[in-house]
Design an enzyme around this catalytic site. Structure first.
Site, PDB file in Angstrom:
ATOM      1  CB  VAL A 175      -1.016   0.003   1.194  1.00  5.90           C
ATOM      2  CG1 VAL A 175      -1.591   1.492   1.270  1.00  5.90           C
ATOM      3  CG2 VAL A 175      -1.939  -1.125   1.336  1.00  5.90           C
TER       4      VAL A 175
ATOM      5  CB  ALA B 139       4.931   2.796   0.819  1.00  4.47           C
ATOM      6  CE  LYS B 140       5.454  -1.197   7.982  1.00  2.00           C
ATOM      7  NZ  LYS B 140       6.330  -0.377   8.615  1.00  2.00           N
ATOM      8  N   GLY B 141       4.555  -2.639   3.134  1.00  2.00           N
ATOM      9  CA  GLY B 141       4.496  -3.968   2.667  1.00  2.00           C
ATOM     10  C   GLY B 141       4.280  -5.228   3.632  1.00  2.00           C
TER      11      GLY B 141
ATOM     12  CG  ASP C  20       7.272  -3.668  10.014  1.00  3.08           C
ATOM     13  OD1 ASP C  20       6.439  -4.257  10.581  1.00  3.08           O
ATOM     14  OD2 ASP C  20       7.196  -2.376  10.061  1.00  3.08           O
TER      15      ASP C  20
END
Length: 397
Positions: A26, A71-73, A108
């Site tokens: 996202v 953003a992030k995965g 993360d």
């Protein structure tokens, strides 16, 4: 009042062709055509969770006035699964168009920096900051600076890149203590989660003379009202952040994992999974303040309950943003391989922001999250306006 939360710019759902597991990217915002945010891996990870985290990253970068978006995965896979590395490699391969040009990722939950860098190197991308490094006029020199910073040794036998986020959380806790006039030696903290972020926070708080009276991992809560031997407990951790109980002194109480929420401590630091503080357990909190080390540690319902009870919450996008901010300072050449320089800069930046949040709380009981969102929105608007006029562009030396 703060503005309504904007919708993400991009949502990508990926299904692993080998295991059928799902992954998500996202991108909430792009600034200078780029966004930053780590990649997490845990069983049960959802697109909604990743979207919340991407929004949090957008707030982090704006709060620290960084020239990037958020953003992030996320991958729905147990990091202990023997197939987990293969899933991560295929996810990174599938996301390569974004990773080549617009998405800088990093460690993360469930994905240590060393692992994601190994995957990037295997795919010929060198390092997970690839999308930013390739913008440098001398990518090799920039890569060398990044490696030197990440791998700089610090006291305690750790590397700077592994502890800088936890150091920032510790500084946020000390900022709360200072705002209320507490002496470090008289301040008590409970830490939920003892992995990279929670372990680093516990280490630096212990070094500052703060008593860590409880820590929790997947196996339960360890409690000693007189203060735990944090260096010893950290030495007992495995690579998943779990403490070998065979080495824990018999004087330390062993409690259920969920007991950490109700431990009698001045500050509670949720540093494990998202949504750890929720409507079901918010009433159990007895701490005077909460400092969020985990991303999205508190649900909106719990946040409202805690604030109503007079418990301020330093939000994740301030308290745990040290690693993200430091990474960009490193990329932009504002810090290098000397840990003292990084510690001084992060301490100064973190303490000033926490002081502002606590001042607003003390003056008018304005929730720290509200004050911080207003700061982030103001910074982002000013940056985007300046960018539109041709100023404040991202420069990677």
């Amino acid at each position: 009042m703060t503005a309504a939360r904007s919708a993400p710019l991009v949502r990508v759902t990926w299904t692993d062709p080998v295991t059928g597991k799902n992954g998500y990217l996202v991108v909430h915002t792009l600034v200078s055509g780029i966004a930053t945010g780590g990649t997490r891996m845990r069983a049960g990870c959802t697109e909604s969770e990743v979207a919340d985290l991407a929004y949090g990253m957008a707030l982090k970068t704006a709060t620290f006035n960084l020239p990037v978006g958020g953003a992030k995965g996320g991958i729905d896979c147990d990091p202990k699964d023997p197939q987990a590395r293969g899933v991560l490699e295929r996810f990174v391969t599938a996301m390569r168009p974004w990773l080549d040009n617009s998405w800088v990722t990093a460690e993360d939950l469930g994905v240590p920096q060393s692992l994601i860098d190994e995957v990037f190197a295997k795919l010929g991308l060198e390092q997970s900051y690839h999308a930013a490094i390739r913008r440098s006029p001398n990518p090799e020199r920039t890569l060398q600076r990044v490696h030197a910073g990440l791998n700089a040794p610090v006291p305690g036998g750790q590397l700077l890149g592994d502890v800088i986020g936890g150091y920032g959380v510790a500084q946020a806790c000390l900022g709360v203590a200072n705002a209320w006039g507490w002496e470090e030696s008289e301040t008590t903290v409970a830490v939920q989660g003892i992995g990279t972020m929670g372990g680093g926070a516990a280490w630096y708080l212990h070094e500052a003379g703060v008593k860590i009276v409880a820590v929790a991992d997947a196996a339960g809560t360890l409690h000693d009202p007189n203060g735990l031997d944090i260096p010893h407990l950290l030495d007992l951790r495995d690579r998943f952040g779990e403490i070998d109980r065979s080495g824990v002194p018999s004087s330390v109480q062993r409690l259920p994992r969920e007991a950490i929420v109700g431990i009698n401590a001045d500050i509670l630091v949720p540093a494990a999974v998202s949504y750890a503080l929720n409507a079901d357990n918010a009433d159990e909190v007895v701490a005077s303040a909460i400092v969020e080390a985990a991303n999205a540690a508190t649900t909106p319902e719990a946040d409202a309950k805690l604030v109503e009870r007079g418990i301020p919450i330093v939000p994740d996008f301030v308290a745990n943003s040290g690693a993200a901010a430091w990474a960009w300072w490193l990329l932009m050449g504002e810090v290098g391989a000397e840990p003292a320089d990084s510690f001084i800069k992060l301490r100064t930046e973190m303490r000033s922001r926490v002081a502002m949040l606590m001042n607003e709380w003390e003056a008018g009981k304005v929730p720290p999250r509200v004050t911080a969102i207003e700061l982030a929105e103001r910074n982002r608007a000013e940056r985007l306006a300046a960018e539109a006029e041709g100023g404040m562009a991202l420069t990677i030396p």
